[in-house]
Design a protein around this motif. Structure first.
Motif, short mmCIF file in Angstrom:
data_model
loop_
_atom_site.label_atom_id
_atom_site.label_comp_id
_atom_site.label_asym_id
_atom_site.label_seq_id
_atom_site.Cartn_x
_atom_site.Cartn_y
_atom_site.Cartn_z
N LEU A 23 31.50 35.04 23.81
CA LEU A 23 31.37 36.50 23.78
C LEU A 23 30.18 36.99 24.60
O LEU A 23 30.23 38.08 25.17
CB LEU A 23 31.23 36.99 22.34
CG LEU A 23 32.50 36.99 21.51
CD1 LEU A 23 32.16 37.23 20.04
CD2 LEU A 23 33.48 38.05 22.01
N ASP A 74 30.95 32.45 19.87
CA ASP A 74 29.80 33.37 20.01
C ASP A 74 29.19 33.27 21.40
O ASP A 74 28.88 34.29 22.02
CB ASP A 74 28.74 33.10 18.93
CG ASP A 74 29.23 33.49 17.54
OD1 ASP A 74 29.98 34.49 17.43
OD2 ASP A 74 28.87 32.81 16.57
N GLU A 127 34.98 40.74 19.22
CA GLU A 127 34.04 40.24 18.22
C GLU A 127 34.70 40.16 16.85
O GLU A 127 34.49 39.20 16.10
CB GLU A 127 32.80 41.13 18.18
CG GLU A 127 31.94 41.01 19.41
CD GLU A 127 30.87 42.09 19.53
OE1 GLU A 127 29.94 41.88 20.32
OE2 GLU A 127 30.98 43.15 18.85
N LYS A 173 34.99 45.01 23.65
CA LYS A 173 34.16 43.92 23.13
C LYS A 173 34.08 43.93 21.61
O LYS A 173 34.19 42.86 20.99
CB LYS A 173 32.77 43.94 23.76
CG LYS A 173 31.98 42.68 23.41
CD LYS A 173 30.77 42.50 24.25
CE LYS A 173 30.08 41.19 23.91
NZ LYS A 173 28.84 41.04 24.68
#
Length: 178
Positions: A39, A36, A81, A77
């Motif tokens: 990202l 996380d 994810e 993206k």
């Protein structure tokens, strides 16, 4: 006699250091499976591409790349994810149990910022060692061409092109993130 660097040269050195620390932190986040936080290093309009390397002969005997090549990854993206969400489910067989990895980043070269947008290019080389189970080990080497922009949250990558040295990926899978 002390010679001070011109302000522009100092700015370039500071940017070089900032980018290197950014890339080293990124490698550390991935090695610690902090996906996380990883990202967050990317802009929302990210394009993340790893073309298949083709061995095309040229006049001087070197190989050349094809811009029309198929890609091992060609993600945005939201797709990255989704990959991270899948890694968290425990059903991503290629990463269950999770790989132990060590990433080294080197040869970081920072281009001059675009005078209008402030965006800039960064090239680097990487070495990724991956170990799973008792006897599975893979090593990936390659280069990356990134495009960065400065945001209110700090530097963000909005484009990444990963080139593996291998033209044929010899590992059982590509479950790791680059």
């Amino acid at each position: 006699m002390t010679t001070l660097l011109p302000e522009a040269a100092l700015d370039r050195l500071l940017l070089q250091h900032e980018v290197e620390q950014f890339l080293f932190r990124e490698a550390d986040l991935l090695d610690r499976h902090e996906f996380d936080a990883w990202l967050e290093l990317f802009a929302d309009d990210l394009r993340y591409v790893m073309p298949i390397r083709l061995n095309l002969p040229s006049k001087d005997g070197e190989t050349r790349e094809s811009e029309q090549a198929l890609a091992l990854f060609d993600d945005d993206k939201p797709f990255l994810e989704a990959r991270v969400r899948k890694l968290r489910t425990g059903s991503a067989w290629a990463e269950e149990p999770p790989s132990r990895t060590v990433r080294l980043v080197t040869n970081v070269m920072v281009g001059a910022p675009d005078p209008e947008t402030g965006d800039f290019a960064v090239t680097s080389r990487f070495l990724l060692n991956r170990n799973r189970h008792e006897d599975e080990e893979d090593t990936y080497a390659g280069s990356r061409a990134d495009r960065f922009r400065r945001t209110s949250d700090g530097l963000r990558i909005f484009e990444r092109r990963i080139m593996l040295n291998q033209s044929v990926v010899l590992s059982k899978n590509l479950g790791v993130l680059f």
